[in-house]
Write a protein that holds these residues in place. Structure first.
Motif, PDB file in Angstrom:
ATOM      1  N   LEU A   9       0.836  -1.209   0.000  1.00 42.15           N
ATOM      2  CA  LEU A   9       0.000   0.000   0.000  1.00 42.15           C
ATOM      3  C   LEU A   9       0.864   1.250   0.000  1.00 42.15           C
ATOM      4  O   LEU A   9       0.636   2.188  -0.762  1.00 42.15           O
ATOM      5  CB  LEU A   9      -0.891   0.030   1.248  1.00 42.15           C
ATOM      6  CG  LEU A   9      -2.155  -0.800   1.228  1.00 42.15           C
ATOM      7  CD1 LEU A   9      -2.852  -0.716   2.578  1.00 42.15           C
ATOM      8  CD2 LEU A   9      -3.085  -0.323   0.110  1.00 42.15           C
ATOM      9  N   TYR A  12      -7.180   3.650   7.341  1.00 41.28           N
ATOM     10  CA  TYR A  12      -7.241   3.299   5.912  1.00 41.28           C
ATOM     11  C   TYR A  12      -6.498   1.985   5.652  1.00 41.28           C
ATOM     12  O   TYR A  12      -7.008   1.098   4.964  1.00 41.28           O
ATOM     13  CB  TYR A  12      -6.638   4.421   5.074  1.00 41.28           C
ATOM     14  CG  TYR A  12      -6.536   4.086   3.604  1.00 41.28           C
ATOM     15  CD1 TYR A  12      -7.664   4.121   2.780  1.00 41.28           C
ATOM     16  CD2 TYR A  12      -5.311   3.703   3.041  1.00 41.28           C
ATOM     17  CE1 TYR A  12      -7.568   3.789   1.428  1.00 41.28           C
ATOM     18  CE2 TYR A  12      -5.216   3.379   1.691  1.00 41.28           C
ATOM     19  CZ  TYR A  12      -6.345   3.420   0.901  1.00 41.28           C
ATOM     20  OH  TYR A  12      -6.259   3.104  -0.429  1.00 41.28           O
ATOM     21  N   ILE A  13      -5.314   1.862   6.213  1.00 40.81           N
ATOM     22  CA  ILE A  13      -4.538   0.628   6.060  1.00 40.81           C
ATOM     23  C   ILE A  13      -5.314  -0.547   6.663  1.00 40.81           C
ATOM     24  O   ILE A  13      -5.397  -1.624   6.077  1.00 40.81           O
ATOM     25  CB  ILE A  13      -3.156   0.753   6.738  1.00 40.81           C
ATOM     26  CG1 ILE A  13      -2.367   1.914   6.126  1.00 40.81           C
ATOM     27  CG2 ILE A  13      -2.372  -0.540   6.609  1.00 40.81           C
ATOM     28  CD1 ILE A  13      -1.036   2.180   6.794  1.00 40.81           C
ATOM     29  N   LYS A  14      -5.916  -0.275   7.803  1.00 42.63           N
ATOM     30  CA  LYS A  14      -6.717  -1.307   8.463  1.00 42.63           C
ATOM     31  C   LYS A  14      -7.848  -1.790   7.561  1.00 42.63           C
ATOM     32  O   LYS A  14      -8.071  -2.983   7.387  1.00 42.63           O
ATOM     33  CB  LYS A  14      -7.280  -0.729   9.766  1.00 42.63           C
ATOM     34  CG  LYS A  14      -8.136  -1.669  10.584  1.00 42.63           C
ATOM     35  CD  LYS A  14      -8.423  -1.045  11.942  1.00 42.63           C
ATOM     36  CE  LYS A  14      -9.315  -1.948  12.779  1.00 42.63           C
ATOM     37  NZ  LYS A  14     -10.659  -2.125  12.212  1.00 42.63           N
ATOM     38  N   GLU A  15      -8.511  -0.853   6.945  1.00 42.37           N
ATOM     39  CA  GLU A  15      -9.626  -1.199   6.072  1.00 42.37           C
ATOM     40  C   GLU A  15      -9.138  -1.958   4.824  1.00 42.37           C
ATOM     41  O   GLU A  15      -9.718  -2.978   4.452  1.00 42.37           O
ATOM     42  CB  GLU A  15     -10.346   0.098   5.665  1.00 42.37           C
ATOM     43  CG  GLU A  15     -11.532  -0.094   4.745  1.00 42.37           C
ATOM     44  CD  GLU A  15     -11.578   1.010   3.691  1.00 42.37           C
ATOM     45  OE1 GLU A  15     -11.694   2.186   4.063  1.00 42.37           O
ATOM     46  OE2 GLU A  15     -11.444   0.686   2.479  1.00 42.37           O
ATOM     47  N   GLN A  16      -8.094  -1.456   4.219  1.00 45.27           N
ATOM     48  CA  GLN A  16      -7.599  -2.061   2.979  1.00 45.27           C
ATOM     49  C   GLN A  16      -7.032  -3.461   3.192  1.00 45.27           C
ATOM     50  O   GLN A  16      -7.110  -4.308   2.309  1.00 45.27           O
ATOM     51  CB  GLN A  16      -6.513  -1.179   2.354  1.00 45.27           C
ATOM     52  CG  GLN A  16      -7.028   0.143   1.808  1.00 45.27           C
ATOM     53  CD  GLN A  16      -7.909  -0.036   0.591  1.00 45.27           C
ATOM     54  OE1 GLN A  16      -7.543  -0.722  -0.360  1.00 45.27           O
ATOM     55  NE2 GLN A  16      -9.086   0.558   0.618  1.00 45.27           N
ATOM     56  N   THR A  17      -6.433  -3.676   4.352  1.00 49.77           N
ATOM     57  CA  THR A  17      -5.821  -4.978   4.598  1.00 49.77           C
ATOM     58  C   THR A  17      -6.771  -5.942   5.300  1.00 49.77           C
ATOM     59  O   THR A  17      -6.543  -7.150   5.287  1.00 49.77           O
ATOM     60  CB  THR A  17      -4.567  -4.836   5.485  1.00 49.77           C
ATOM     61  OG1 THR A  17      -4.952  -4.226   6.728  1.00 49.77           O
ATOM     62  CG2 THR A  17      -3.512  -3.969   4.823  1.00 49.77           C
ATOM     63  N   SER A  45      -0.640  -9.850  -6.298  1.00 51.16           N
ATOM     64  CA  SER A  45      -1.491  -8.732  -5.881  1.00 51.16           C
ATOM     65  C   SER A  45      -0.789  -7.858  -4.843  1.00 51.16           C
ATOM     66  O   SER A  45      -1.217  -6.736  -4.580  1.00 51.16           O
ATOM     67  CB  SER A  45      -2.837  -9.241  -5.348  1.00 51.16           C
ATOM     68  OG  SER A  45      -2.694  -9.902  -4.114  1.00 51.16           O
ATOM     69  N   TYR A  46       0.296  -8.363  -4.284  1.00 52.17           N
ATOM     70  CA  TYR A  46       1.073  -7.585  -3.316  1.00 52.17           C
ATOM     71  C   TYR A  46       2.281  -6.925  -3.971  1.00 52.17           C
ATOM     72  O   TYR A  46       2.814  -5.964  -3.444  1.00 52.17           O
ATOM     73  CB  TYR A  46       1.602  -8.482  -2.192  1.00 52.17           C
ATOM     74  CG  TYR A  46       0.530  -9.131  -1.349  1.00 52.17           C
ATOM     75  CD1 TYR A  46       0.258  -8.655  -0.074  1.00 52.17           C
ATOM     76  CD2 TYR A  46      -0.193 -10.214  -1.816  1.00 52.17           C
ATOM     77  CE1 TYR A  46      -0.707  -9.249   0.718  1.00 52.17           C
ATOM     78  CE2 TYR A  46      -1.177 -10.813  -1.030  1.00 52.17           C
ATOM     79  CZ  TYR A  46      -1.420 -10.325   0.230  1.00 52.17           C
ATOM     80  OH  TYR A  46      -2.384 -10.910   1.009  1.00 52.17           O
ATOM     81  N   MET A  80      -8.673  -6.650  -3.489  1.00 48.53           N
ATOM     82  CA  MET A  80      -7.446  -5.885  -3.220  1.00 48.53           C
ATOM     83  C   MET A  80      -6.266  -6.857  -3.048  1.00 48.53           C
ATOM     84  O   MET A  80      -5.616  -7.215  -4.003  1.00 48.53           O
ATOM     85  CB  MET A  80      -7.664  -5.054  -1.951  1.00 48.53           C
ATOM     86  CG  MET A  80      -6.469  -4.254  -1.499  1.00 48.53           C
ATOM     87  SD  MET A  80      -6.395  -2.607  -2.231  1.00 48.53           S
ATOM     88  CE  MET A  80      -4.749  -2.551  -2.878  1.00 48.53           C
ATOM     89  N   ALA A  90      -0.365   7.015   4.218  1.00 53.63           N
ATOM     90  CA  ALA A  90      -1.660   6.403   4.495  1.00 53.63           C
ATOM     91  C   ALA A  90      -1.924   6.442   5.988  1.00 53.63           C
ATOM     92  O   ALA A  90      -1.015   6.265   6.804  1.00 53.63           O
ATOM     93  CB  ALA A  90      -1.687   4.963   3.983  1.00 53.63           C
ATOM     94  N   LYS A 106       0.252  -0.536  -7.966  1.00 50.79           N
ATOM     95  CA  LYS A 106      -1.102  -0.248  -8.494  1.00 50.79           C
ATOM     96  C   LYS A 106      -1.174   1.174  -9.083  1.00 50.79           C
ATOM     97  O   LYS A 106      -0.719   2.109  -8.475  1.00 50.79           O
ATOM     98  CB  LYS A 106      -2.154  -0.375  -7.402  1.00 50.79           C
ATOM     99  CG  LYS A 106      -2.168  -1.705  -6.689  1.00 50.79           C
ATOM    100  CD  LYS A 106      -2.583  -2.838  -7.601  1.00 50.79           C
ATOM    101  CE  LYS A 106      -2.418  -4.188  -6.923  1.00 50.79           C
ATOM    102  NZ  LYS A 106      -1.486  -4.273  -5.825  1.00 50.79           N
TER     103      LYS A 106
END
Lengths: 95, 95
Positions: free
Chosen positions: A20, A31-36, B90-91, B1, A27, B95
């Motif tokens: 990310l 946000y990181i929490k949500e994305q991961t 994906s990692y 994601m 970040a 992106k």
DNA sequence: TAAATAAGTTTATAATATAAACCAAATAAA
DNA sequence: TTTATTTGGTTTATATTATAAACTTATTTA
């Protein structure tokens, strides 16, 4: 043959965090929490480890009255991530 | 994601074993040991885990008078490896 | 003013990776 | 020929790690 994999990056969550951060200026923790999809506890621990290694820097600030933790990747972090990407490719490509 | 990473494959040694086996018909224990640089103990444990998961099959035979352990990847192992390769991408991709 | 939410941190636990210690048989050395 | 060494592993113990549960502190909302 097989290049060694940096144990700090060879972790699902830490790799996701770095992934990310490498394509974002910065970040925020939520946000990181949500994305991961990580729990806050796990994320907190892994952010600390990346920070202790100098792969990311963590700024603790405020957004209005609420605390706000901002993460950024460092030059060393970028280097380590790129090295990891090269290393893991040595396992993925069919020879 | 981020696609989840099969924990059985997200391991330096087990991934190396699978990587070897996906591009070879079969491989003998000492050869895998040499190629991966693993200790025999560690290799034995990880081979067992891959075998228990049905990702590889292990044939215990003899070469002359000496025991000889041969490993082969299974169709399920191939599927799992290919899925892991897609997932880890994906990692890695910016992106 | 009590309850709920936000934003994390600390701590406990369970899983995992790894090597050390071990075993059995075969070969080489004395 | 008996002793030591090598080969080919397996079992077990340990140290690390990932992860979530429990907790903290402050802030909104009811």
């Amino acid at each position: 043959m097989f290049q060694p994999l940096d144990p700090l990056l060879h972790s699902e969550l830490r790799l996701a965090i770095m992934s990310l951060l490498i394509s974002a200026e910065e970040a925020e923790f939520p946000y990181i929490k949500e994305q991961t999809g990580a729990t806050a506890g796990n994320l907190s621990v892994q952010v600390d480890k990346l920070s202790a290694a100098g792969y990311i820097e963590v700024e603790k600030t405020f957004k209005g009255k609420r605390p706000c933790t901002i993460c950024r990747i460092t030059p060393n972090g970028i280097k380590a991530f790129e090295k990891y990407v090269e290393a893991i490719k040595s396992y993925l490509e069919v020879k």
